[in-house]
Scaffold this active site. Sequence first.
Site, PDB file in Angstrom:
ATOM      1  N   CYS A   3      46.910  69.913  35.524  1.00 33.50           N
ATOM      2  CA  CYS A   3      45.621  70.372  36.052  1.00 33.50           C
ATOM      3  C   CYS A   3      45.886  71.524  37.005  1.00 33.50           C
ATOM      4  CB  CYS A   3      44.912  69.217  36.768  1.00 33.50           C
ATOM      5  SG  CYS A   3      43.471  69.736  37.707  1.00 33.50           S
ATOM      6  N   CYS A   6      44.969  70.715  40.643  1.00 32.24           N
ATOM      7  CA  CYS A   6      45.945  69.820  41.289  1.00 32.24           C
ATOM      8  C   CYS A   6      47.188  70.617  41.677  1.00 32.24           C
ATOM      9  CB  CYS A   6      46.302  68.660  40.370  1.00 32.24           C
ATOM     10  SG  CYS A   6      45.043  67.362  40.305  1.00 32.24           S
ATOM     11  N   HIS A  45      42.054  64.174  42.366  1.00 28.01           N
ATOM     12  CA  HIS A  45      41.595  64.640  41.055  1.00 28.01           C
ATOM     13  C   HIS A  45      40.379  63.833  40.600  1.00 28.01           C
ATOM     14  CE1 HIS A  45      41.870  66.570  37.100  1.00 28.01           C
ATOM     15  NE2 HIS A  45      41.416  65.402  36.659  1.00 28.01           N
ATOM     16  N   ASN A  85      29.603  73.212  37.660  1.00 29.44           N
ATOM     17  CA  ASN A  85      29.399  73.125  36.210  1.00 29.44           C
ATOM     18  C   ASN A  85      30.093  71.870  35.711  1.00 29.44           C
ATOM     19  OD1 ASN A  85      28.078  75.685  36.007  1.00 29.44           O
ATOM     20  ND2 ASN A  85      30.075  76.663  36.234  1.00 29.44           N
ATOM     21  N   GLY A  91      29.621  75.237  30.814  1.00 28.53           N
ATOM     22  CA  GLY A  91      30.676  76.233  30.984  1.00 28.53           C
ATOM     23  C   GLY A  91      31.788  75.804  31.916  1.00 28.53           C
ATOM     24  N   HIS A  98      34.828  70.983  41.166  1.00 23.40           N
ATOM     25  CA  HIS A  98      34.834  72.115  42.095  1.00 23.40           C
ATOM     26  C   HIS A  98      33.422  72.616  42.294  1.00 23.40           C
ATOM     27  CE1 HIS A  98      35.526  73.648  37.993  1.00 23.40           C
ATOM     28  NE2 HIS A  98      34.836  74.722  38.343  1.00 23.40           N
ATOM     29  N   HIS A 100      31.332  75.977  43.444  1.00 20.74           N
ATOM     30  CA  HIS A 100      31.361  77.411  43.711  1.00 20.74           C
ATOM     31  C   HIS A 100      30.443  77.686  44.908  1.00 20.74           C
ATOM     32  CE1 HIS A 100      32.936  78.545  39.573  1.00 20.74           C
ATOM     33  NE2 HIS A 100      32.418  77.367  39.293  1.00 20.74           N
TER      34      HIS A 100
END
Length: 112
Positions: A3, A6, A45, A85, A91, A98, A100
């Site tokens: 990942c 990670c 994670h 997302n 997408g 995460h 943005h």
Amino acid sequence: MDCIFCKIVSGEIPSSKVYEDEKVLAFKDINPMAPVHILIIPKEHISGASEINENNSAVVAHIFEVAAKLASDMKLESGFRIVTNCGPDAGQTVNHLHFHLLGGKKLNLQLG
Ligand code: 5GP
Ligand code: ZN
């Protein structure tokens, strides 16, 4: 685990960090879509928003506290956007949760 985020948490892949504590990391997006484009992630994670549950959701509240602090530090008083997302239709390209944080310009209103 294979990942990217990670590996950014562990330092195996370098990043431009803007904030870090024991639970979360924030760093500049490698392909910024706005003058301010920061990714805020849990160090743990979690593969995406669909995997948030009663056992791990506290870190999401903490991420929003960090987002507000960063928005203030970056002087985004005229506005900012927080986006996550989840899954291919949205997408999502990195399967580690995460958020943005986008700002520094008048953002396009394109939500769907
Ligand atoms: P998604 O499309 O999954 O919502 O967002 C993934 C984001 O991660 C994209 O905006 C992409 O530019 C960013 N990204 C992918 N790989 C890296 C990397 O190695 N470093 C950094 N800083 N950002 C990355
Ligand atoms: Zn991960």
